[in-house]
Design a protein around this motif. Structure first.
Motif, PDB file in Angstrom:
ATOM      1  N   ILE A 136       0.824  -1.197   0.000  1.00 34.45           N
ATOM      2  CA  ILE A 136       0.000   0.000   0.000  1.00 34.45           C
ATOM      3  C   ILE A 136       0.864   1.254   0.000  1.00 34.45           C
ATOM      4  O   ILE A 136       0.588   2.232  -0.692  1.00 34.45           O
ATOM      5  CB  ILE A 136      -0.919   0.001   1.241  1.00 34.45           C
ATOM      6  CG1 ILE A 136      -1.843  -1.200   1.196  1.00 34.45           C
ATOM      7  CG2 ILE A 136      -1.735   1.279   1.343  1.00 34.45           C
ATOM      8  CD1 ILE A 136      -2.695  -1.274  -0.031  1.00 34.45           C
ATOM      9  N   PHE A 150       2.263   1.974  -3.427  1.00 40.75           N
ATOM     10  CA  PHE A 150       1.235   2.459  -4.338  1.00 40.75           C
ATOM     11  C   PHE A 150       0.840   3.904  -4.028  1.00 40.75           C
ATOM     12  O   PHE A 150       0.612   4.688  -4.943  1.00 40.75           O
ATOM     13  CB  PHE A 150      -0.004   1.555  -4.298  1.00 40.75           C
ATOM     14  CG  PHE A 150       0.187   0.275  -5.051  1.00 40.75           C
ATOM     15  CD1 PHE A 150       0.667   0.282  -6.350  1.00 40.75           C
ATOM     16  CD2 PHE A 150      -0.110  -0.942  -4.464  1.00 40.75           C
ATOM     17  CE1 PHE A 150       0.849  -0.898  -7.054  1.00 40.75           C
ATOM     18  CE2 PHE A 150       0.069  -2.129  -5.162  1.00 40.75           C
ATOM     19  CZ  PHE A 150       0.553  -2.113  -6.456  1.00 40.75           C
ATOM     20  N   SER A 151       0.729   4.234  -2.737  1.00 43.97           N
ATOM     21  CA  SER A 151       0.369   5.609  -2.388  1.00 43.97           C
ATOM     22  C   SER A 151       1.424   6.569  -2.920  1.00 43.97           C
ATOM     23  O   SER A 151       1.108   7.634  -3.431  1.00 43.97           O
ATOM     24  CB  SER A 151       0.254   5.794  -0.886  1.00 43.97           C
ATOM     25  OG  SER A 151      -0.658   4.893  -0.372  1.00 43.97           O
ATOM     26  N   GLN A 200       0.906   7.022  -6.602  1.00 46.83           N
ATOM     27  CA  GLN A 200      -0.262   7.847  -6.882  1.00 46.83           C
ATOM     28  C   GLN A 200       0.081   9.322  -6.660  1.00 46.83           C
ATOM     29  O   GLN A 200      -0.300  10.189  -7.433  1.00 46.83           O
ATOM     30  CB  GLN A 200      -1.418   7.418  -5.982  1.00 46.83           C
ATOM     31  CG  GLN A 200      -2.752   7.897  -6.462  1.00 46.83           C
ATOM     32  CD  GLN A 200      -3.838   7.647  -5.427  1.00 46.83           C
ATOM     33  OE1 GLN A 200      -3.657   6.871  -4.491  1.00 46.83           O
ATOM     34  NE2 GLN A 200      -4.958   8.304  -5.595  1.00 46.83           N
ATOM     35  N   PHE A 251      -1.879   5.573 -13.423  1.00 50.43           N
ATOM     36  CA  PHE A 251      -0.450   5.363 -13.649  1.00 50.43           C
ATOM     37  C   PHE A 251      -0.178   3.930 -14.082  1.00 50.43           C
ATOM     38  O   PHE A 251      -1.038   3.056 -13.977  1.00 50.43           O
ATOM     39  CB  PHE A 251       0.377   5.754 -12.416  1.00 50.43           C
ATOM     40  CG  PHE A 251       0.079   4.965 -11.172  1.00 50.43           C
ATOM     41  CD1 PHE A 251       0.699   3.753 -10.918  1.00 50.43           C
ATOM     42  CD2 PHE A 251      -0.823   5.461 -10.226  1.00 50.43           C
ATOM     43  CE1 PHE A 251       0.432   3.041  -9.762  1.00 50.43           C
ATOM     44  CE2 PHE A 251      -1.089   4.754  -9.065  1.00 50.43           C
ATOM     45  CZ  PHE A 251      -0.464   3.538  -8.836  1.00 50.43           C
ATOM     46  N   VAL A 292      -3.024   1.253 -13.237  1.00 54.11           N
ATOM     47  CA  VAL A 292      -3.801   1.368 -12.008  1.00 54.11           C
ATOM     48  C   VAL A 292      -4.719   2.588 -12.129  1.00 54.11           C
ATOM     49  O   VAL A 292      -4.274   3.666 -12.523  1.00 54.11           O
ATOM     50  CB  VAL A 292      -2.883   1.516 -10.781  1.00 54.11           C
ATOM     51  CG1 VAL A 292      -3.698   1.606  -9.504  1.00 54.11           C
ATOM     52  CG2 VAL A 292      -1.905   0.344 -10.702  1.00 54.11           C
ATOM     53  N   ASN A 294      -7.419   5.117 -10.180  1.00 56.12           N
ATOM     54  CA  ASN A 294      -7.859   5.599  -8.865  1.00 56.12           C
ATOM     55  C   ASN A 294      -8.986   6.619  -9.005  1.00 56.12           C
ATOM     56  O   ASN A 294      -9.004   7.405  -9.950  1.00 56.12           O
ATOM     57  CB  ASN A 294      -6.689   6.288  -8.152  1.00 56.12           C
ATOM     58  CG  ASN A 294      -5.735   5.298  -7.529  1.00 56.12           C
ATOM     59  OD1 ASN A 294      -6.054   4.661  -6.532  1.00 56.12           O
ATOM     60  ND2 ASN A 294      -4.570   5.154  -8.127  1.00 56.12           N
ATOM     61  N   LEU A 314      -8.732  -3.532  -4.095  1.00 54.32           N
ATOM     62  CA  LEU A 314      -8.233  -3.271  -5.449  1.00 54.32           C
ATOM     63  C   LEU A 314      -9.066  -3.988  -6.508  1.00 54.32           C
ATOM     64  O   LEU A 314      -8.623  -4.153  -7.647  1.00 54.32           O
ATOM     65  CB  LEU A 314      -6.765  -3.678  -5.567  1.00 54.32           C
ATOM     66  CG  LEU A 314      -5.794  -2.856  -4.715  1.00 54.32           C
ATOM     67  CD1 LEU A 314      -4.362  -3.281  -4.965  1.00 54.32           C
ATOM     68  CD2 LEU A 314      -5.947  -1.364  -4.964  1.00 54.32           C
ATOM     69  N   ASN A 316      -8.903   0.564  -8.426  1.00 56.66           N
ATOM     70  CA  ASN A 316      -8.778   0.782  -6.982  1.00 56.66           C
ATOM     71  C   ASN A 316     -10.150   1.156  -6.396  1.00 56.66           C
ATOM     72  O   ASN A 316     -10.516   2.312  -6.308  1.00 56.66           O
ATOM     73  CB  ASN A 316      -7.749   1.877  -6.729  1.00 56.66           C
ATOM     74  CG  ASN A 316      -7.383   1.984  -5.265  1.00 56.66           C
ATOM     75  OD1 ASN A 316      -8.116   1.504  -4.398  1.00 56.66           O
ATOM     76  ND2 ASN A 316      -6.265   2.632  -4.986  1.00 56.66           N
ATOM     77  N   SER A 362     -11.171   0.903  -3.432  1.00 60.64           N
ATOM     78  CA  SER A 362     -10.999   1.619  -2.176  1.00 60.64           C
ATOM     79  C   SER A 362     -10.950   3.126  -2.419  1.00 60.64           C
ATOM     80  O   SER A 362     -11.548   3.908  -1.680  1.00 60.64           O
ATOM     81  CB  SER A 362      -9.691   1.142  -1.550  1.00 60.64           C
ATOM     82  OG  SER A 362      -9.578   1.612  -0.260  1.00 60.64           O
ATOM     83  N   SER A 363     -10.267   3.528  -3.457  1.00 59.94           N
ATOM     84  CA  SER A 363     -10.134   4.955  -3.739  1.00 59.94           C
ATOM     85  C   SER A 363     -11.472   5.558  -4.171  1.00 59.94           C
ATOM     86  O   SER A 363     -11.656   6.759  -4.118  1.00 59.94           O
ATOM     87  CB  SER A 363      -9.079   5.186  -4.820  1.00 59.94           C
ATOM     88  OG  SER A 363      -9.578   4.769  -6.074  1.00 59.94           O
TER      89      SER A 363
END
Ligand code: HEM
Ligand SMILES: *[C@@H]1O[C@H](CO)[C@@H](O)[C@H](O)[C@H]1NC(C)=O
Length: 551
Positions: free
Chosen positions: A58, A61-62, A65, A72, A83, A85, A375, A401, A403-404
């Motif tokens: 995580i 990935f953060s 981002q 990206f 990915v 978001n 994800l 994602n 979650s985002s």
């Protein structure tokens, strides 16, 4: 031997290296396209695989981002990955471009399970005729499940009573609800596929659940990612069968159970369950080589439904219990609404939902906040497409994602809090939300939306009728404890510290009207108590924003 002297070895090594680099560049030529999403520079042969921190993905990935924005790219060895978001990007890809993005990446690691083109099951099936056939079949079979002797609703209600009885049997001792929830939800799925439930101590059920857990464990982590990205490694003798032994055992067991159920089929009677219905389709399709109705696929579809349905629903229900414990005020209002609309004597029905806006909002908020498939499940582009102005070529793996989206700060008022008001208007009516996509969005959304909703009644509906889960300690979630695991984490589990216990084994027994419990199970208690065993796990790493807290 004379060939490999010091003189020739040097130039040979250089030639081999240049050749490999050229092959590598060929695989990466898409990166040179002007509108390909930005991303970290890949290393030859392995891409960004070694840059990933497989213990704490995580964090990596953060960072990406932050550096490259909402869209990206990455390279897992030679597999190009993009990915996505945030609501905008995920919706554009999965909803507006669903025809381009509904494929799944090929999974060489599952070839050993014998996944031919006509027997890929549902979950990992490539986007095409076989997937479409099975999708249509399973949806209509699940939907029509008045077919059997009982409706899905009746199965769920009966299972909920058994579950509550099992909670009551704990008689005040602390216990984790996970195993019992797995069994109860496993039974509901089993009612669809096998037309039966299992006693909670049935060795078959225990084995199915144990193998599911093992398979999920084997299925995450570095080795899986490496094998899938560099499939030649699969040729190392014995490796695949060792790494995926639980999956194999699960398939074998499922096959045995299917064969047993087929023996008792009476062809003059209507199908009793999904297996009967599937076997009918196999008969109809005999002689057609291009059909996904075959023996192997019967097993794959049955396993996919069991695993996908059991794991997701059970984890969601665990989150529901946890959040009800952490938010006694919310629990009280749900209880009040249940009492008013259903009453303590009556069994809940699907139709009641329309008169229970608060409870429905809570269910949605549990799913948003629980965010159990952070994800999503990887998709793949089946042709060149465009997302947020970026060009994404055919054959690119997409990581959506979710979650985002579920915690998008641009969309939700309190993204990191449990706040049922997200789904209520000023008058207390339920309101839908576009960014509510715990099931993902577009073509691949599971069973949209009947089966998950039905399974839900296990908890907030039937499970809580006439019962509550009072908190015994100051409710506070161990910070940072809940967290996805694995390289590309599939599931977001609630903290292991959740412990429930039934407070009132001695309370007057109460048997709801019209309900027949199986032999030997104890009647429903009037009340179950619960407590949170906070502080029993050690958080691996603080995740300040994510930890739910009581406000
Ligand atoms: C309770 C909550 C549930 C959640 C949060 C959930 C979540 C998801 C997600 C995120 C996907 C991936 C969709 C995509 O690729 O875009 C998925 C796929 C799937 N789910 Fe669920 N699910 C749930 C319940 C169920 C149930 C009850 C069943 C079956 C009885 C089920 C069966 C499946 C199947 C078969 C797929 C694969 C669909 C396909 O690839 O075409 N799920 N689920
Ligand atoms: C997914 O979104 C969350 C929340 O916005 C973020 O913390 C995480 O790094 C993202 N993961 C990826 C793979 O982009």
């Amino acid at each position: 031997m004379g060939l490999l002297t010091g003189d020739t070895l040097g130039p040979l090594a250089v030639a081999v290296a240049i050749f490999l680099l050229l092959v590598d560049l060929m695989h990466r030529r898409r990166r040179w396209a002007t509108r390909y999403p930005p991303g970290p520079t890949p290393v030859p042969m392995v891409g960004n695989l070694l840059q990933m921190d497989f213990q704490e993905p995580i964090c990596y990935f953060s960072q990406l981002q932050g550096r490259f924005g909402n869209v990206f790219s990455l390279e897992l060895a030679w597999t190009p990955v993009v990915v996505l978001n945030g609501l905008e990007a995920v919706r554009e890809a999965l909803v507006h471009r669903s025809e381009d993005t509904a494929d799944r990446p090929p999974m060489p690691i599952y070839d050993h399970l014998g996944l031919g083109p006509e027997s890929q099951g549902l979950f990992l099936a490539r986007y095409g005729r076989a997937w479409r056939e099975q999708r249509r079949f399973s949806l209509s079979t699940l939907r029509n499940f008045g077919l059997g002797r009982k409706s899905l609703e009746q199965w769920v209600t009966e299972e909920a009573s058994c579950l509550c009885a099992a909670f009551a049997e704990q008689a005040g001792r602390p216990f984790g609800p996970g195993a019992l929830l797995n069994k109860a939800v496993g039974n509901v799925i089993s009612s669809l596929t096998y037309g039966r439930r299992f006693e909670y101590d049935d060795p078959r059920l225990l084995q199915l659940l144990e193998l599911t857990q093992q398979a999920l464990k084997q299925d995450s982590g570095f080795l899986r990612e490496a094998l899938n990205s560099i499939p030649v490694l699969l040729h190392i003798p014995g490796l695949a069968s060792k790494v995926f032994s639980a999956q194999k055992a699960f398939i074998t067991l499922t096959n045995e159970m299917i064969q047993e159920h087929r023996k008792t089929r009476d062809p003059t009677q209507p199908p009793r369950h999904l297996i009967d219905a599937f076997v009918d389709e196999i008969e109809k399709a005999k002689g057609n080589p291009k059909t996904s109705f075959n023996e192997e696929n019967l097993c794959m579809v049955t396993s996919d439904l069991f695993v996908a349905g059991m794991v997701s629903t059970s984890i969601t229900l665990t989150w529901a219990l946890l959040l009800m414990i952490l938010h006694p005020d919310v629990q009280r209002r749900v209880q009040q609404e249940i009492d008013e609309v259903i009453g303590r004597e009556q069994l809940p029905e699907m139709g009641d939902q329309t008169r229970m806006p608060f409870t429905v909002a809570v269910i949605h908020e549990v799913q948003r906040f629980g965010d159990i498939v952070p994800l999503g499940v990887p998709h793949m582009t089946s042709r060149d497409t465009e997302v947020q102005g970026f060009l994404i070529p055919k054959g690119t793996t997409l990581i959506t994602n979710l979650s985002s989206v579920l915690k998008d700060e641009k969309v939700w008022k309190k993204p990191f809090r449990f706040y049922p008001e997200h789904f209520l208007d000023a008058q207390g009516h339920f309101v839908k939300h576009e960014a509510f996509m715990p099931f993902s969005a577009g073509a691949r959304v599971p069973g949209s939306p009947t089966p998950p909703r039905e399974s839900w009644r296990l908890g907030p509906g039937a499970g809580l009728t006439g019962r509550s889960f009072p908190t015994r300690r100051p409710p506070r979630l161990p910070r940072g404890a809940p967290g996805p695991h694995g390289a590309l984490p599939l599931l977001h589990l609630p903290p292991a510290a959740l412990q429930l216990f039934s407070a009132c084994g001695a309370a007057p027994a109460q048997r709801p009207r019209g309900l027949h419990l199986p032999e030997g199970s104890s009647p429903l208690p009037a009340l179950c108590g619960a407590s949170l065993g906070a502080g029993t796990t050690t958080p691996r790493r603080p995740a300040p924003q994510q930890g739910p807290e009581v406000q």
